[in-house]
Write a protein that holds these residues in place. Structure first.
Motif, short mmCIF file in Angstrom:
data_model
loop_
_atom_site.label_atom_id
_atom_site.label_comp_id
_atom_site.label_asym_id
_atom_site.label_seq_id
_atom_site.Cartn_x
_atom_site.Cartn_y
_atom_site.Cartn_z
N ASP A 85 -20.60 38.03 -18.50
CA ASP A 85 -19.80 39.19 -18.12
C ASP A 85 -19.49 39.23 -16.64
O ASP A 85 -18.71 40.06 -16.19
CB ASP A 85 -20.57 40.49 -18.49
N GLY A 132 -24.08 47.62 -10.36
CA GLY A 132 -23.28 46.43 -10.62
C GLY A 132 -23.33 45.43 -9.49
O GLY A 132 -23.21 44.23 -9.69
N LYS A 189 -11.71 47.08 -7.71
CA LYS A 189 -12.25 48.19 -8.51
C LYS A 189 -12.70 49.32 -7.61
O LYS A 189 -12.48 50.50 -7.89
CB LYS A 189 -13.44 47.71 -9.33
N MET A 234 -9.69 51.10 -6.23
CA MET A 234 -9.06 51.94 -7.27
C MET A 234 -9.86 53.20 -7.51
O MET A 234 -9.30 54.29 -7.63
CB MET A 234 -9.01 51.14 -8.57
N PHE A 235 -11.19 53.00 -7.57
CA PHE A 235 -12.06 54.15 -7.84
C PHE A 235 -11.89 55.21 -6.76
O PHE A 235 -11.70 56.39 -7.03
CB PHE A 235 -13.51 53.70 -7.95
N LEU A 269 -21.70 59.05 -11.16
CA LEU A 269 -21.91 58.02 -12.18
C LEU A 269 -21.24 56.71 -11.77
O LEU A 269 -21.81 55.63 -11.90
CB LEU A 269 -21.37 58.49 -13.52
N CYS A 270 -20.00 56.85 -11.29
CA CYS A 270 -19.25 55.66 -10.87
C CYS A 270 -19.98 54.96 -9.72
O CYS A 270 -20.12 53.73 -9.73
CB CYS A 270 -17.84 56.04 -10.41
N SER A 290 -17.79 38.54 -13.33
CA SER A 290 -16.45 38.11 -12.97
C SER A 290 -16.21 38.45 -11.51
O SER A 290 -17.03 39.12 -10.87
CB SER A 290 -15.43 38.81 -13.87
N LEU A 303 -23.02 53.25 -11.01
CA LEU A 303 -22.65 52.04 -11.75
C LEU A 303 -22.22 50.93 -10.80
O LEU A 303 -22.57 49.76 -10.99
CB LEU A 303 -21.53 52.36 -12.73
N PHE A 304 -21.42 51.31 -9.81
CA PHE A 304 -20.97 50.32 -8.84
C PHE A 304 -22.16 49.70 -8.11
O PHE A 304 -22.25 48.47 -7.97
CB PHE A 304 -20.03 50.96 -7.81
#
Lengths: 341, 517
Positions: free
Chosen positions: B240, B212, B23, B26-27, B204-205, B242, B208-209
């Motif tokens: 949730d 997370g 992720k 990709m980001f 924001l990403c 993973s 969030l990362f």
């Protein structure tokens, strides 16, 4: 990471992708716009059309539109140039000759200037269309216009029908208002009268009264009014000028108000906004007009034919006449009438 | 086959995409691409604008170039007309050639538009002019006034036309310039908005990362701290989670379970060890108490068997001599000794203890007459044969009460044994009237020697009442100790005084199962 934040992450990544797509789209769009700008069309011929700056706006626009329609159909380029007067037109024609333009269309009413220009153009084998008054002609020149005689001949038919419908008595008048402010106007009026008198039904010949009025601009209303006051028996009023048509309809509608349609009928000439409204309001029963669009179209058509050395049939280039009146549904209806010389 | 292979590949890809590092990759790739595209857009917009700007000036440049060359041609033409010099003719021809070259740029060869038609006309006009002058200069045409006038008129037309074009071009250029300015502003605003959007989305990403990643770590850290504090019954679950986070949670749960199991194992072992140790200590204490009892018993008895036999013979002699009282006395004494002889290292039932007390009281009554009023009372529903006590428990207690409360009274006193039962315990009360027992004596009996102060110990040891007094305390202390050991309770025996009555109360739990050994 929680399900919610996963969803938000996905949403944000999609936003980045969408944003990038927007950027790419904008870049492509900009390139297309830029590309579109650069592309120019190739034309067979380049014609110049000279229009009077003093020409009524609607008529001028219609004329130019007619030229542009023809240019699209024929694949030629039309350059429209505005001229102030006939001398200016002469200069433009001169320049056009030096610019090796493929053909010219203009409206020069001054006979001597028209002749001079025509000869000059003819000397360099340049096709000319004069959509004004008839003048010098040869194989390279075509005159496209409605003569006063033809106009009055068309209008007089409606007058005769109206006179019959109204069952005019001997005392009733058919008033013909003519604008006469110059010698040129006088000559035109003579031809109008000739056509009218020839065309009017013999039964009503003696009912016709021709009034020549020397009035322009602000004068028109007062002078017309004074003339109209003299002829109280007028049952049909015919005007061959657009301004006169409008002013006469205003005077009479003020005089007779709701009884106007009972009292008299106005048949006019000149398709402008005011007259259109007058027809709509019932003040003017019938309005006639030469379709300027057809003049423009036929002018270009004739130029192309002359350039191609095709046989020129003048009848082919006759402009259309228009008749405007209210139909049964009380809507303004415009009918095109082909005039055959 | 092919479909399932692709499905498997897709599943593997999907699983990989769930992983955090994928992720992140990709980001960042998307972000870099977005930034590059924004920059590409800016660049292409600027390029286009630069190109349009060039176009704005190019057409004006062309006209100026042509008109200046026309002027040159005209000048050379006029010079030639005046001088008729070949040099001027050559100059004219050169300037004419330059003009023709410059003019080519206006030659659009039929590609007309509203924006360039005047250039086409100018091109034709200038071409005509060149032709006309050429004819005059090079003798193809006769030099006439009309010709010169025409040339002059044509030059004037060209000049006017060029000025007209330039004037219109200036207006167009001004308009174009404003359009360009507007376009540049729009593009800048668009690019800035998009850059800002990209920046906000990136922030924001990133937030969030980082949330997370850090949230599960914090969660785990908190759980780890709780484990360290001793709470082993913990696990971490998050449906949730993973990828790497899910793997981390799983591994943590395995670790927590392992710790939990190990700690439980250790606790169980410790409890067992503690129980064993307690048992060992109890046994040692019991042995010690037994040893003490035996010792005191042995001290009291020189040769118990000899004494028992001697007393029995005495009893028989008394019986033979019809001395019932002596016979009774000796029999009871024999019973006392016999009971004692059988050892103290086993338990007995309450009825046997009471029987022993009866023998003791009989002996004492014989000795001291009616100074002891002895009675017993117990609920016949209570099965005293089933109530287990350590051997030689009651008699020392009775003896203790007698010595410390009744013995000193001239008139004597009461000794009573009451047996009752409540919800939880059998209550054996040994009562005595008479004096109140001194607290130091009670302490000497009830408390462990380690808890007694030196003065109390010395007083007890060097009691003026003599050895008998000392021995009775020792016996009671031993009995109390043995009762406590048997029932593993400190409050199994307690001494109190109530309404001028001394009580020694034994509380035997109903639910304790002890066998008579």
């Amino acid at each position: 990471m929680s399900e919610m934040s996963n969803k938000v992450m996905r949403g944000l990544m999609i936003s980045i992708i969408v944003m990038s797509a927007i950027m790419v789209g904008l870049s492509i769009n900009t390139s297309i716009e830029a590309f579109d700008k650069k592309e120019e069309q190739e034309f067979k011929y380049h014609f110049q059309v000279i229009v009077d700056k003093s020409m009524e706006k609607n008529n001028r626009d219609e004329l130019i539109q007619g030229c542009k329609d023809a240019s699209k159909d024929k694949g030629v380029y039309i350059e429209v140039i505005e001229a102030i007067d006939d001398e200016h037109k002469a200069e433009i024609v001169d320049k056009a000759i030096y610019s090796k333009v493929d053909g010219l269309a203009y409206n020069v009413s001054n006979q001597s200037i028209a002749t001079k220009l025509a000869k000059k153009a003819s000397a360099v084998d340049m096709p000319i269309v004069n959509y004004g008054i008839s003048a010098y002609t040869d194989k390279n020149i075509v005159n496209i216009h409605m003569t006063p005689y033809a106009i009055s001949s068309m209008m007089v038919k409606s007058v005769s029908i109206e006179a019959k419908e109204r069952k005019l008595s001997k005392k009733d008048l058919i008033l013909v208002l003519l604008k006469e402010c110059s010698t040129k106007d006088k000559n035109i009026n003579n031809r109008l009268i000739k056509g009218f008198s020839k065309g009017i039904s013999s039964k009503y010949k003696n009912n016709v009264k021709y009034i020549r009025v020397d009035a322009e601009g602000y004068d028109v209303s007062s002078k017309l009014k004074s003339q109209i006051e003299k002829y109280k028996k007028a049952r049909i009023v015919v005007c061959f000028d657009d301004e006169y048509t409008n002013v006469a309809s205003v005077i009479y509608s003020n005089k007779y108000k709701k009884k106007m349609s009972k009292k008299l009928t106005i048949i006019g000439y000149g398709f402008n906004k005011n007259n259109q409204d007058n027809v709509k309001d019932g003040k003017v029963k019938t309005l006639f007009n030469v379709k300027n669009q057809s003049i423009g179209y036929h002018s270009v058509e004739a130029l192309v034919d002359m350039k191609k050395k095709t046989d020129v049939d003048i009848k082919k280039y006759m402009p259309l006449f228009q008749k405007i009146e209210l139909n049964k549904e009380n809507e303004v209806e415009v009918k095109d009438i082909l005039v055959v010389k | 086959m092919g479909d399932s292979m692709w499905r498997d590949k897709f599943r593997v890809l999907k699983d990989n995409m769930n992983k955090l590092h994928m992720k992140l990759i990709m980001f960042f790739v998307l972000l870099v691409c977005a930034m590059m595209i924004i920059e590409a857009y800016r660049y292409s917009s600027l390029e286009e604008l630069v190109h349009e700007t060039e176009n704005v000036f190019t057409s004006s440049e062309n006209i100026i170039s042509v008109t200046s060359k026309v002027d040159m041609v005209r000048e050379n033409y006029e010079n030639f007309l005046a001088s008729k010099d070949d040099k001027d003719k050559k100059r004219f021809n050169r300037s004419k050639s330059n003009l023709e070259d410059a003019l080519e740029i206006l030659n659009l060869k039929g590609k007309y538009s509203d924006s360039n038609i005047k250039n086409v006309n100018l091109y034709n006009m200038v071409s005509y002019y060149i032709e006309l002058l050429d004819e005059i200069i090079n003798g193809k045409k006769k030099v006439t006034n009309a010709g010169i006038k025409e040339a002059a008129k044509l030059y004037q037309y060209i000049d006017e036309y060029a000025n007209e074009i330039m004037g219109e071009q200036l207006q167009v250029d001004a308009k174009e310039y404003n359009n360009l300015k507007e376009k540049i502003n729009k593009n800048n605003i668009r690019a800035s908005i998009l850059s800002a959007m990209a920046l906000i989305i990136s922030i924001l990403c990133i937030i969030l990362f980082s949330v997370g990643i850090t949230t599960p770590i914090k969660k785990l850290s908190e759980k780890t701290r709780k484990i360290a504090e001793g709470n082993y019954n913990l696990s971490v679950y998050d449906d949730d989670a993973s990828g790497e986070v899910g793997q981390l949670y799983d591994d943590f749960n395995v670790m927590a379970k392992s710790i939990r199991d190990n700690v439980d194992e250790i606790k169980r072992s410790r409890m067992l060890e503690q129980a064993l140790a307690r048992e060992k200590i109890n046994n040692l204490n019991m042995q010690k108490a037994l040893k003490e009892a035996e010792f005191s018993s042995l001290q009291a008895m020189v040769n118990p068997h000899f004494l028992f036999n001697t007393i029995n013979i005495g009893s028989q002699l008394a019986m033979l001599n019809d001395d019932d009282k002596t016979c009774e006395y000796l029999q009871n004494a024999a019973e006392l000794f016999r009971y004692n002889l059988n050892g103290l290292d086993y338990n007995t039932s309450l009825d046997k203890e009471i029987e022993n007390v009866d023998h003791y009281i009989t002996v004492m009554q014989t000795r001291y007459g009616d100074s002891i009023e002895y009675s017993k009372r117990f609920d016949h529903n209570i099965n005293i044969e089933n109530i287990i006590l350590p051997k030689m428990t009651l008699q020392p207690l009775v003896e203790f009460l007698y010595i410390n409360s009744v013995n000193s009274l001239e008139e004597g006193g009461m000794i009573k044994i009451l047996i009752n039962q409540n919800e939880k315990n059998y209550i054996v009360d040994i009562l005595s009237g008479g004096n109140e027992i001194e607290q130091k004596i009670i302490n000497g009996v009830m408390l462990d020697d380690s808890l007694l102060d030196e003065q109390t110990k010395n007083e007890l040891n060097n009691s003026v009442e003599g050895k008998e007094y000392y021995m009775s305390i020792l016996g009671v202390k031993n009995a109390v100790k043995r009762l406590r050991l048997l029932y593993e309770r400190k409050d199994v025996v307690y001494i109190r005084r109530d309404d001028d009555i001394n009580y020694i109360t034994i509380k035997i739990p109903l639910d304790v199962q002890i066998d008579e050994v």
